[in-house]
Design a protein around this motif. Sequence first.
Motif, PDB file in Angstrom:
ATOM      1  N   ASP A  72       0.832  -1.208   0.000  1.00 51.54           N
ATOM      2  CA  ASP A  72       0.000   0.000   0.000  1.00 51.54           C
ATOM      3  C   ASP A  72       0.866   1.257   0.000  1.00 51.54           C
ATOM      4  O   ASP A  72       0.572   2.232  -0.690  1.00 51.54           O
ATOM      5  N   TRP A  74       3.947   1.510  -1.099  1.00 53.88           N
ATOM      6  CA  TRP A  74       4.577   1.574  -2.417  1.00 53.88           C
ATOM      7  C   TRP A  74       3.606   2.141  -3.439  1.00 53.88           C
ATOM      8  O   TRP A  74       3.958   2.998  -4.239  1.00 53.88           O
ATOM      9  N   MET A  75       2.355   1.657  -3.407  1.00 53.02           N
ATOM     10  CA  MET A  75       1.341   2.144  -4.344  1.00 53.02           C
ATOM     11  C   MET A  75       1.079   3.641  -4.118  1.00 53.02           C
ATOM     12  O   MET A  75       0.942   4.410  -5.069  1.00 53.02           O
ATOM     13  N   GLY A  76       1.042   4.063  -2.854  1.00 60.15           N
ATOM     14  CA  GLY A  76       0.840   5.483  -2.553  1.00 60.15           C
ATOM     15  C   GLY A  76       1.955   6.342  -3.120  1.00 60.15           C
ATOM     16  O   GLY A  76       1.706   7.422  -3.660  1.00 60.15           O
ATOM     17  N   GLU A  77       3.181   5.882  -2.991  1.00 64.67           N
ATOM     18  CA  GLU A  77       4.311   6.610  -3.553  1.00 64.67           C
ATOM     19  C   GLU A  77       4.213   6.699  -5.068  1.00 64.67           C
ATOM     20  O   GLU A  77       4.491   7.732  -5.661  1.00 64.67           O
ATOM     21  N   LYS A  78       3.824   5.615  -5.711  1.00 65.29           N
ATOM     22  CA  LYS A  78       3.677   5.596  -7.170  1.00 65.29           C
ATOM     23  C   LYS A  78       2.579   6.562  -7.601  1.00 65.29           C
ATOM     24  O   LYS A  78       2.723   7.265  -8.608  1.00 65.29           O
ATOM     25  N   LYS A  79       1.481   6.593  -6.860  1.00 64.35           N
ATOM     26  CA  LYS A  79       0.380   7.511  -7.210  1.00 64.35           C
ATOM     27  C   LYS A  79       0.814   8.965  -7.063  1.00 64.35           C
ATOM     28  O   LYS A  79       0.405   9.817  -7.843  1.00 64.35           O
ATOM     29  N   LYS A  80       1.637   9.263  -6.048  1.00 68.67           N
ATOM     30  CA  LYS A  80       2.131  10.631  -5.860  1.00 68.67           C
ATOM     31  C   LYS A  80       2.982  11.073  -7.041  1.00 68.67           C
ATOM     32  O   LYS A  80       2.924  12.205  -7.461  1.00 68.67           O
ATOM     33  N   ARG A  81       3.784  10.168  -7.550  1.00 67.03           N
ATOM     34  CA  ARG A  81       4.671  10.493  -8.656  1.00 67.03           C
ATOM     35  C   ARG A  81       3.891  10.715  -9.945  1.00 67.03           C
ATOM     36  O   ARG A  81       4.293  11.519 -10.774  1.00 67.03           O
ATOM     37  N   VAL A  82       2.791  10.006 -10.128  1.00 70.62           N
ATOM     38  CA  VAL A  82       1.974  10.140 -11.348  1.00 70.62           C
ATOM     39  C   VAL A  82       1.227  11.475 -11.323  1.00 70.62           C
ATOM     40  O   VAL A  82       1.109  12.149 -12.341  1.00 70.62           O
ATOM     41  N   ASN A  83       0.726  11.862 -10.168  1.00 70.12           N
ATOM     42  CA  ASN A  83      -0.046  13.097 -10.061  1.00 70.12           C
ATOM     43  C   ASN A  83       0.889  14.238  -9.981  1.00 70.12           C
ATOM     44  O   ASN A  83       1.083  15.206 -10.254  1.00 70.12           O
TER      45      ASN A  83
END
Length: 83
Positions: A72, A74-83
């Motif tokens: 979770d 890791w996924m949060g970090e990935k979402k931050k980078r996309v936005n």
Amino acid sequence: MNNNHISTGTIARTAVLLLALTNQVLSAMGKPILPIESSTVEQLVTAGITTVAALVSWWKNNSFTAAAIQADAWMGEKKKRVN
């Protein structure tokens, strides 16, 4: 990324689900937790509470294991980078 604790929301949703399921079982055995006089109304209310609690509790991603909590994060970090 080593944030391995279960969220408060996960604990709250799980507790509500356990309370609703306990009430459902006790109601079926004739010993309801909720003090409702009419058995028909009691069954409907209890079934409704159980249904709502089950849907709300498990709608969200409830991560209990350390690996799931890390995923979770890791996924949060990935979402931050996309936005």
